[in-house]
Enzyme design. Structure first.
Site, PDB file in Angstrom:
ATOM      1  N   LYS A 197       0.825  -1.204   0.000  1.00  0.00           N
ATOM      2  CA  LYS A 197       0.000   0.000   0.000  1.00  0.00           C
ATOM      3  C   LYS A 197       0.865   1.262   0.000  1.00  0.00           C
ATOM      4  O   LYS A 197       0.600   2.202  -0.752  1.00  0.00           O
ATOM      5  CB  LYS A 197      -0.924  -0.031   1.227  1.00  0.00           C
ATOM      6  CG  LYS A 197      -1.864   1.157   1.323  1.00  0.00           C
ATOM      7  CD  LYS A 197      -3.156   0.795   2.031  1.00  0.00           C
ATOM      8  CE  LYS A 197      -2.999   0.650   3.522  1.00  0.00           C
ATOM      9  NZ  LYS A 197      -2.911   1.941   4.232  1.00  0.00           N
ATOM     10  N   ARG A 237      -8.714  12.228  12.335  1.00  0.00           N
ATOM     11  CA  ARG A 237      -7.270  12.079  12.558  1.00  0.00           C
ATOM     12  C   ARG A 237      -6.538  13.429  12.487  1.00  0.00           C
ATOM     13  O   ARG A 237      -6.954  14.321  11.743  1.00  0.00           O
ATOM     14  CB  ARG A 237      -6.692  11.083  11.541  1.00  0.00           C
ATOM     15  CG  ARG A 237      -7.296   9.702  11.725  1.00  0.00           C
ATOM     16  CD  ARG A 237      -6.771   8.700  10.754  1.00  0.00           C
ATOM     17  NE  ARG A 237      -5.355   8.399  10.974  1.00  0.00           N
ATOM     18  CZ  ARG A 237      -4.650   7.592  10.196  1.00  0.00           C
ATOM     19  NH1 ARG A 237      -5.206   7.039   9.146  1.00  0.00           N
ATOM     20  NH2 ARG A 237      -3.389   7.357  10.472  1.00  0.00           N
ATOM     21  N   SER A 260       7.067   9.117  12.189  1.00  0.00           N
ATOM     22  CA  SER A 260       6.005   9.050  11.182  1.00  0.00           C
ATOM     23  C   SER A 260       6.571   9.177   9.775  1.00  0.00           C
ATOM     24  O   SER A 260       7.080  10.230   9.384  1.00  0.00           O
ATOM     25  CB  SER A 260       4.973  10.153  11.408  1.00  0.00           C
ATOM     26  OG  SER A 260       4.105  10.204  10.294  1.00  0.00           O
ATOM     27  N   GLN A 277       4.735   9.162   7.213  1.00  0.00           N
ATOM     28  CA  GLN A 277       3.829  10.031   6.456  1.00  0.00           C
ATOM     29  C   GLN A 277       4.274  11.483   6.567  1.00  0.00           C
ATOM     30  O   GLN A 277       4.292  12.212   5.574  1.00  0.00           O
ATOM     31  CB  GLN A 277       2.396   9.874   6.963  1.00  0.00           C
ATOM     32  CG  GLN A 277       1.805   8.498   6.650  1.00  0.00           C
ATOM     33  CD  GLN A 277       0.414   8.304   7.218  1.00  0.00           C
ATOM     34  OE1 GLN A 277      -0.106   9.173   7.918  1.00  0.00           O
ATOM     35  NE2 GLN A 277      -0.178   7.151   6.932  1.00  0.00           N
ATOM     36  N   ASP A 311       2.017  -1.069  11.981  1.00  0.00           N
ATOM     37  CA  ASP A 311       0.690  -1.498  11.530  1.00  0.00           C
ATOM     38  C   ASP A 311       0.381  -2.946  11.914  1.00  0.00           C
ATOM     39  O   ASP A 311      -0.731  -3.426  11.676  1.00  0.00           O
ATOM     40  CB  ASP A 311       0.578  -1.356  10.005  1.00  0.00           C
ATOM     41  CG  ASP A 311       0.524   0.110   9.587  1.00  0.00           C
ATOM     42  OD1 ASP A 311       0.073   0.941  10.400  1.00  0.00           O
ATOM     43  OD2 ASP A 311       0.938   0.425   8.460  1.00  0.00           O
ATOM     44  N   ARG A 351      -5.978   2.076  17.941  1.00  0.00           N
ATOM     45  CA  ARG A 351      -5.814   0.626  17.770  1.00  0.00           C
ATOM     46  C   ARG A 351      -5.582  -0.106  19.093  1.00  0.00           C
ATOM     47  O   ARG A 351      -5.886  -1.299  19.192  1.00  0.00           O
ATOM     48  CB  ARG A 351      -4.680   0.327  16.776  1.00  0.00           C
ATOM     49  CG  ARG A 351      -5.127   0.610  15.352  1.00  0.00           C
ATOM     50  CD  ARG A 351      -4.084   0.295  14.312  1.00  0.00           C
ATOM     51  NE  ARG A 351      -4.714   0.317  12.985  1.00  0.00           N
ATOM     52  CZ  ARG A 351      -4.058   0.434  11.845  1.00  0.00           C
ATOM     53  NH1 ARG A 351      -2.743   0.547  11.848  1.00  0.00           N
ATOM     54  NH2 ARG A 351      -4.708   0.440  10.705  1.00  0.00           N
ATOM     55  N   ARG A 400      -7.400  -3.050   9.590  1.00  0.00           N
ATOM     56  CA  ARG A 400      -6.509  -3.988  10.304  1.00  0.00           C
ATOM     57  C   ARG A 400      -7.170  -4.537  11.570  1.00  0.00           C
ATOM     58  O   ARG A 400      -6.863  -5.650  12.002  1.00  0.00           O
ATOM     59  CB  ARG A 400      -5.162  -3.335  10.611  1.00  0.00           C
ATOM     60  CG  ARG A 400      -4.453  -2.891   9.340  1.00  0.00           C
ATOM     61  CD  ARG A 400      -2.972  -2.701   9.461  1.00  0.00           C
ATOM     62  NE  ARG A 400      -2.491  -1.899   8.337  1.00  0.00           N
ATOM     63  CZ  ARG A 400      -2.243  -2.372   7.118  1.00  0.00           C
ATOM     64  NH1 ARG A 400      -2.404  -3.640   6.843  1.00  0.00           N
ATOM     65  NH2 ARG A 400      -1.826  -1.565   6.155  1.00  0.00           N
TER      66      ARG A 400
END
Ligand code: S3P
Length: 450
Positions: free
Chosen positions: A28, A129, A174, A176, A327, A358, A403
């Site tokens: 991904k 988020r 991170s 991202q 993840d 999570r 997930r």
């Protein structure tokens, strides 16, 4: 996009051995980046093995909205005709990134140093988020942003027409955020420097180099220092997307806990910034082997063989490994429930700001299925019951998180009673073939309603 349709309740029943080969979809992270870097090159980028999950399809649509030509040629095969660095056109409508944090954050970074504006939104998960982690560094380049309270989507970014390069220390581990800053730095003059204290997945660095950007990475006392020279001309590439280790985690972990299983998961990228789960499982005593180790496109690749491992033991997962398996903690907690002793996971507060919280989502779903879990702000501990001793029989909420849904489906395969999730729809964001693939191995997954 996921979260917009009716919920799809799903149940996983205890099943016999899982056997066979699991061909999981493309990575991904690399799929998003392939489309974005293709859109920033001048000419045609060809992509094979693209993940055709909802998250990545939203990024493909976004690249079209910014002016690139994105064509679907066949299964997994795509062609992107790019507009060049700084060549994005202003989109005519709101960009809906669905469930995809990676998509929205990388695209925001890319457009923040062009003189256009764009408004971003997503599903209920994405709209909850934090985006301040991206808009803070974008402000240093000269971009402005207006969003909802707490830096949430919907949000408009007014790109910097005259961007300046930045030096930025990423405050949290991170990839991202790191990637958003690098992509913004592409259209700033001079050198943009990004420093990360802990190494996170390095696909953006590797791919930028592959597309011809001048980028260096140095390990220093300050951390990993990445220096990018702005305003390059990126050269289109032929990309073969490796299969996703984060998706491989599900058939691997399921095989470890279902009696008699023996599953081969071929062609999995073992980039060290992604492979932490597999090291952890082996330390717990998993019968997980790497076959046919080789190098492809500069990355280590292997076929993973996972066999039923009834004697796994809980361990303390080294916190410095967290970024390389961030993840995978949800599905690790499912294995931990089937191991003996406690599995201690610390230094994982980032898990609280993923597609869902999570830690909370897994802890409450595990408790509903008879497993003891303790948790705090940045840690959680699962007390294992030993192989085959998880009672099951509960329903977990997936909170629009693929997930979480897949992890509970794996739990049900090895529990004494079936395990359900309220909504398996989000699985389509990253692993659209999860159900047929797992059923093909022998799992008993059923949709409670069509
Ligand atoms: C990703 C980075 C990680 C990860 C996400 C994909 C990426 O997020 O959780 O699924 O492709 O860069 P963070 O950068 O927020 O840790």
């Amino acid at each position: 996009m996921s979260g917009h349709g009716p919920a799809i309740p799903m149940t996983s029943r205890p099943c016999g051995p899982l056997k066979g080969e699991a061909h999981v979809p493309g990575d991904k992270s690399i799929s998003h980046r392939s489309l974005i870097l293709g859109a920033l090159s001048v000419g045609e980028t060809r992509i094979e093995g693209l993940l055709e999950g909802e998250d990545v399809l939203a990024t493909a649509e976004a690249m079209r909205a910014f002016g690139a030509r994105v064509e679907h040629l066949g299964p997994g095969e795509w062609r992107v005709s790019g507009v060049g660095v700084g060549g994005f056109a202003e989109p005519g409508d709101v960009i809906d990134c669905g469930n995809a944090g990676t998509g929205v954050r990388l695209i925001m970074g890319t457009m923040a140093t062009t003189g256009i504006s764009a408004t971003f939104t997503g599903d209920a998960s994405l709209r909850s988020r934090p985006m301040g982690r991206v808009t803070d560094p974008m402000a240093l380049f000269g971009a402005q942003s207006v969003g909802r309270e707490g830096g949430r989507l919907p949000m408009t970014i007014v790109g910097a027409a005259d961007p300046v390069p930045v030096r930025y220390v990423v405050p949290m581990p991170s990839a991202q955020v790191k990637s958003a800053v690098l992509l913004a730095g592409l259209n700033a003059p001079g050198q943009t420097v990004v420093i990360e204290k802990e190494a996170t997945r390095d696909h953006t660095e590797r791919m930028l180099a592959g597309f011809g950007a001048e980028i260096t990475v140095e390990d220093t006392d300050e951390g990993r220092v990445i220096t990018l020279t702005g305003q390059p001309e990126l050269t289109p590439q032929n990309i073969v997307v490796p299969r996703d280790p984060s998706s491989a985690a599900f058939p691997v972990c399921a095989a470890l806990i279902v009696p008699g299983s023996d599953v081969l998961v071929p062609n999995i990228g073992l980039n060290p910034t992604r492979a932490g789960l597999f090291d952890t499982l082996r330390e717990m005593g998993a019968d997980l082997t790497y076959e046919n180790m080789r190098e492809e496109g500069g990355e280590p690749v292997a076929d993973l063989r996972a066999k039923y491992s009834p004697d796994m033991k809980g361990i303390e997962v080294p916190p410095e490994r967290a970024a390389s398996m961030i993840d995978e903690y949800p599905v690790l907690s499912v294995v931990a429930a089937n191991a003996s002793g406690q599995t201690v996971m610390r230094g994982v507060k980032e898990l609280r700001v993923k597609e869902s919280d999570r830690i909370e989502a897994m802890a409450s779903g595990l408790r509903a299925n008879g497993v003891t879990v303790e948790d705090g702000a940045d840690w959680w501990i699962v007390t294992g019951l030993g192989a085959g001793n998880v009672p099951g029989g509960g329903t977990a909420a997936s909170h629009l998180d693929h997930r979480i849904a897949m992890s509970f489906m794996c739990l049900g395969m090895a529990s004494q009673k079936p395990v359900s999730v309220d909504d398996g729809g989000p699985i389509a964001t990253s692993f659209p073939i999860f159900e047929p693939l797992m059923q093909g191995l022998g799992a008993q997954l059923v949709r409670s309603t069509a």
